[in-house]
Design a protein around this motif. Structure first.
Motif, PDB file in Angstrom:
ATOM      1  N   ASN A  22       0.831  -1.214   0.000  1.00 33.71           N
ATOM      2  CA  ASN A  22       0.000   0.000   0.000  1.00 33.71           C
ATOM      3  C   ASN A  22       0.861   1.258   0.000  1.00 33.71           C
ATOM      4  O   ASN A  22       0.564   2.230  -0.691  1.00 33.71           O
ATOM      5  N   LYS A  25       1.952   1.678  -3.387  1.00 36.65           N
ATOM      6  CA  LYS A  25       0.852   1.904  -4.325  1.00 36.65           C
ATOM      7  C   LYS A  25       0.273   3.310  -4.170  1.00 36.65           C
ATOM      8  O   LYS A  25       0.035   4.006  -5.150  1.00 36.65           O
ATOM      9  N   TYR A  26       0.044   3.740  -2.920  1.00 40.69           N
ATOM     10  CA  TYR A  26      -0.611   5.037  -2.707  1.00 40.69           C
ATOM     11  C   TYR A  26       0.436   6.142  -2.630  1.00 40.69           C
ATOM     12  O   TYR A  26       0.563   6.859  -1.659  1.00 40.69           O
ATOM     13  N   ASP A  84       5.323   5.989   5.439  1.00 40.18           N
ATOM     14  CA  ASP A  84       5.563   6.270   4.014  1.00 40.18           C
ATOM     15  C   ASP A  84       5.389   7.756   3.734  1.00 40.18           C
ATOM     16  O   ASP A  84       4.999   8.527   4.605  1.00 40.18           O
ATOM     17  N   ILE A 109      -3.953   9.765   4.383  1.00 39.53           N
ATOM     18  CA  ILE A 109      -5.361   9.368   4.548  1.00 39.53           C
ATOM     19  C   ILE A 109      -6.062  10.407   5.419  1.00 39.53           C
ATOM     20  O   ILE A 109      -5.555  10.780   6.488  1.00 39.53           O
ATOM     21  N   ILE A 112     -10.817   2.168   6.931  1.00 37.73           N
ATOM     22  CA  ILE A 112      -9.976   1.456   5.956  1.00 37.73           C
ATOM     23  C   ILE A 112      -9.633   0.031   6.373  1.00 37.73           C
ATOM     24  O   ILE A 112      -9.234  -0.776   5.547  1.00 37.73           O
ATOM     25  N   ARG A 140     -12.717   0.821   0.511  1.00 40.44           N
ATOM     26  CA  ARG A 140     -11.693   1.492  -0.309  1.00 40.44           C
ATOM     27  C   ARG A 140     -12.001   2.979  -0.351  1.00 40.44           C
ATOM     28  O   ARG A 140     -13.146   3.378  -0.240  1.00 40.44           O
ATOM     29  N   LEU A 141     -10.954   3.777  -0.527  1.00 39.69           N
ATOM     30  CA  LEU A 141     -11.184   5.216  -0.590  1.00 39.69           C
ATOM     31  C   LEU A 141     -11.034   5.735  -2.019  1.00 39.69           C
ATOM     32  O   LEU A 141     -11.192   6.913  -2.267  1.00 39.69           O
ATOM     33  N   HIS A 142     -10.700   4.823  -2.944  1.00 39.08           N
ATOM     34  CA  HIS A 142     -10.365   5.324  -4.291  1.00 39.08           C
ATOM     35  C   HIS A 142     -11.102   4.544  -5.364  1.00 39.08           C
ATOM     36  O   HIS A 142     -11.529   3.421  -5.145  1.00 39.08           O
ATOM     37  N   THR A 145      -8.577  -4.508  -3.984  1.00 41.34           N
ATOM     38  CA  THR A 145      -9.829  -5.196  -3.650  1.00 41.34           C
ATOM     39  C   THR A 145     -10.454  -4.683  -2.353  1.00 41.34           C
ATOM     40  O   THR A 145     -11.579  -5.034  -2.015  1.00 41.34           O
ATOM     41  N   GLY A 146      -9.687  -3.920  -1.560  1.00 37.94           N
ATOM     42  CA  GLY A 146     -10.223  -3.434  -0.278  1.00 37.94           C
ATOM     43  C   GLY A 146     -10.198  -4.486   0.820  1.00 37.94           C
ATOM     44  O   GLY A 146     -10.864  -4.345   1.837  1.00 37.94           O
ATOM     45  N   LEU A 174      -6.079  -4.433   4.174  1.00 35.58           N
ATOM     46  CA  LEU A 174      -5.958  -3.974   5.564  1.00 35.58           C
ATOM     47  C   LEU A 174      -6.860  -4.771   6.511  1.00 35.58           C
ATOM     48  O   LEU A 174      -6.554  -4.901   7.691  1.00 35.58           O
TER      49      LEU A 174
END
Ligand code: ADP
Length: 672
Positions: free
Chosen positions: A568, A571-572, A597, A602, A610, A616-618, A626-627, A630
């Motif tokens: 994550n 990715k984010y 990171d 968030i 989350i 998912r937030l996006h 896939t959410g 976490l």
């Protein structure tokens, strides 16, 4: 303001009234004393006023000291003048009296006898020693000087008769003055007995007047039973009044040449006054002593009765089950609440063994375990017992008990407090059942998720491979629109397959992976990084970490935990190259690991959300996923006995916190 002025006015009025009363009584007392002295050819026989002023000074507030002393002085001077003394003589004698009272006042304060303890023998001993023996010496020294100078009377003779008359005055009149002025004892015990007091007063006065009038010294003996009766019936208040009354009557008779002493022929008046003093002392002192002892006993008996009553009340009426057991193990007393709870009457339980009211299991435990401990240690606390009510219902209780050895008979009783915890027990049982039910349904759900995701794999694989075949083999024969449809179908199937795989993993976290392995977090992070190589290369990410601990847990699960979090973090990302740093710190029983990171961050509103399944937030177009990642992380951490949370702001990177136990924990419910 007005109220203050009003109460100040009332205060002044009260003080004037008090001073006036002191003056009036002092005048009467001084007139009596001077009158007797004149009757006896200037030999002082009994001097009442000093006892009155001393009692006033000791009981009234200090600010009244001066006014009351002045009122007394004026009254005594007036009394002297009314008997024909000159003003200087009157003033001189009055000053002698005031010097005497001040000596007594100062000494009582100095030796701590100013605080009234009317029912204490020690207090009476002290105050009479000071006021009746010592202080009159001071008065006599000055007074005899005044009389010697004024009338030429022999100093030593006057000194002795002054001293004796004042000492007697104190013994006879101070008790009554003190009792009357001390509110708490004011005629205490005499309430409602007015007829008796009058009878007694008449009787003692009568005995003195008539019998002694017959010249019979022995008849004085009759005074003792009467005084004893008064002391018992009316205690200090009655005794003090009777002593004062008899003192007045005896003195009056004697100085008037009547009564058992006054009528003795061929006896000098000095000798008669001396005899009078012996008689006064003989009946007054023992009477006061007996009355004080009775007063004190009465107080003690009342206090004991009151504390006994309060204890009974508390025992019987408090909303607690209480019982006491005698040395033979049988119930001696139980509280009303006990009876109400158990549904018995008192007669049905007193004398029975307390264990008879327990269920079989509790009886056994009491005999084998609890009672031996109780006798060994002298007390027990919070022992669980089940009582059986008269109607057969059960009550779950907690019992605490202490041993109580009686000071009277040396026998040991036990006092027990029993708390009804039936409701709590029911709630506990319900809670346990609910937890079991929850665990079962959770297991069912996991089983369902497992089966569903497992069985969905196969048809999904078919959809995927046939759309691939369609795309590869028939592409040429289809138009653009059809190719686009095939692309969507394949993409959807691929995503669904990923979701199903994640879900499958999620559903298996609880069942799989032994927790007692040793997981080197450094190794787990390395393994996770290895899985993420292509993403790391693509984004030019930098992963740093140092000094990571080894702790108990499931290696594959911890690896997947870091794979999700580091994945994550990469990715984010925003437009900068991702930098991820991992560190650990020992906090008590836990290791606290943080993964930081520099990504998009968030919004704090979503920090809890989350970690939920499929949250998912996006949009898929912005970030794939896939959410479930976490949610898996949380399940893994919680299964290991730790916690996970995030600290972040939008645009400022994210910091994931995990705590994991440093040592293998005993699972709850397994208490060894
Ligand atoms: P996903 O498969 O969407 O990544 P996760 O359960 O792993 O699902 O994460 C849930 C959501 O939390 C993500 O959709 C994302 O919005 C947010 N998130 C997780 N990690 C980070 C991070 N390091 N930085 C910013 N947002 C994150």
């Amino acid at each position: 303001m007005q109220e203050g002025a009003h109460s100040a006015k009332a205060g002044i009025r009260n003080r004037i009234v008090a001073a006036f009363l002191v003056g009036l009584v002092s005048f009467a007392a001084a007139s009596l004393g001077i009158g007797w002295t004149r009757e006896a050819g200037n030999i002082a026989s009994l001097w009442p006023p000093n006892a009155i002023l001393l009692a006033v000074l000791l009981t009234r507030p200090p600010e009244e000291r001066l006014q009351n002393t002045l009122a007394f002085a004026a009254a005594v001077i007036l009394a002297n003048l009314s008997f024909g003394d000159s003003l200087p003589i009157g003033v001189g004698l009055t000053l002698a009296n005031i010097a005497e009272i001040m000596t007594a006042y100062w000494l009582t304060r100095h030796y701590g006898f100013h605080a009234f303890r009317l029912d204490g023998l020690k207090w009476w001993g002290g105050i009479l020693l000071i006021c009746a023996v010592v202080a009159p010496g001071a008065g006599a020294t000055i007074g005899a000087g005044v009389i010697h100078a004024g009338f030429g009377a022999p100093y030593l003779l006057v000194w002795t008769s002054w001293w004796a008359a004042d000492a007697m005055g104190m013994v006879i009149f101070f008790p009554l003055a003190a009792v009357l002025l001390k509110e708490s004892l004011q005629l205490r015990g005499a309430g409602g007995k007015l007829a008796e007091i009058l009878l007694v007063a008449a009787l003692s006065g009568g005995i003195v007047w008539f019998l002694f009038g017959q010249y019979d010294l022995y008849s004085l003996l009759l005074l003792f039973p009467v005084l004893l009766w008064i002391s018992i019936r009316m205690r200090l208040a009655g005794a003090a009044a009777a002593v004062a009354l008899c003192g007045i009557a005896l003195t009056w008779l004697t100085v008037s040449g009547l009564g058992p002493i006054g009528q003795i022929p061929d006896m000098s008046i000095t000798q008669k006054v001396q005899d009078l003093h012996y008689v006064l002392l003989t009946f007054s002192l023992p009477t006061i002593v007996i009355a004080v002892v009775l007063e004190r006993n009465h107080g003690l008996v009342q206090a004991t009765a009151e504390s006994e009553r309060r204890f009974r009340h508390l025992y019987n009426e408090s909303p607690v089950m209480l019982h006491s057991i005698g040395p033979d193990g049988r119930l001696v007393s139980v509280s009303q609440y006990w009876l109400d709870k158990m549904g018995y009457t008192r007669d049905e339980v007193i004398g029975r063994r307390s264990s008879e009211f327990l269920d079989e299991e509790s009886q056994k435990r009491a005999a084998e375990e609890v009672m031996p401990r109780f006798f060994r240690e002298g007390s027990i606390r919070d022992v669980e017992y089940r009582f059986i009510k008269k109607n057969g219902e059960q009550i779950d209780t907690l019992m605490s008990a202490i041993q109580d050895r009686s000071a009277a008979d040396g026998q040991s009783r036990s006092l027990a407090v029993i708390v009804d915890i039936t409701d709590r027990k029911i709630a506990e049982r319900k809670l346990a059942a609910t937890i079991e039910e929850l665990e079962r349904s959770n297991r069912d759900l996991e089983q369902f998720a497992f089966l569903a995701s497992h069985d969905l794999q196969e048809p999904l694989r078919m959809v995927k491979s046939f759309t691939e075949l369609l795309r590869d083999d028939y592409s040429a024969e289809l138009d653009d629109k059809a190719r686009e449809y095939i692309y969507f179908a394949h993409d959807g199937a691929t995503r669904m397959s990923q979701m199903v795989q994640d879900l499958l993993y999620y559903s298996r976290v609880t069942q799989e992976g032994q927790l007692d392995g040793a997981v080197d977090i450094g190794v787990a992070v390395n393994a996770a990084v290895a899985e993420l190589t292509s993403a790391i290369d693509e984004t030019n990410a930098m992963i740093t970490y140092s000094d990571l601990p080894t702790l108990p847990g499931s290696s594959p699960q911890i690896t997947s935990l870091f794979q999700n979090i580091i994945g994550n973090a990469i990715k984010y990302k925003n437009d900068k190259d991702p930098i991820v740093s991992i560190s650990a710190e020992r906090e008590g029983r836990f290791w606290h690991i943080t993964v930081t990171d520099n990504g998009i961050g968030i919004d704090p509103r979503h920090h809890d959300r989350i970690f939920g399944l499929f949250k998912r937030l996006h949009q898929r177009d912005d970030f794939s996923g896939t959410g479930i990642g976490l949610a898996i992380c949380r399940k893994v951490v919680e299964r290991h006995g730790g916690e996970i949370w995030v600290e972040s702001e939008l645009g400022n990177g994210a910091k994931f916190h995990l705590t994991l136990p440093a040592e293998l924990e005993e699972s709850p419910g397994d208490d060894g």
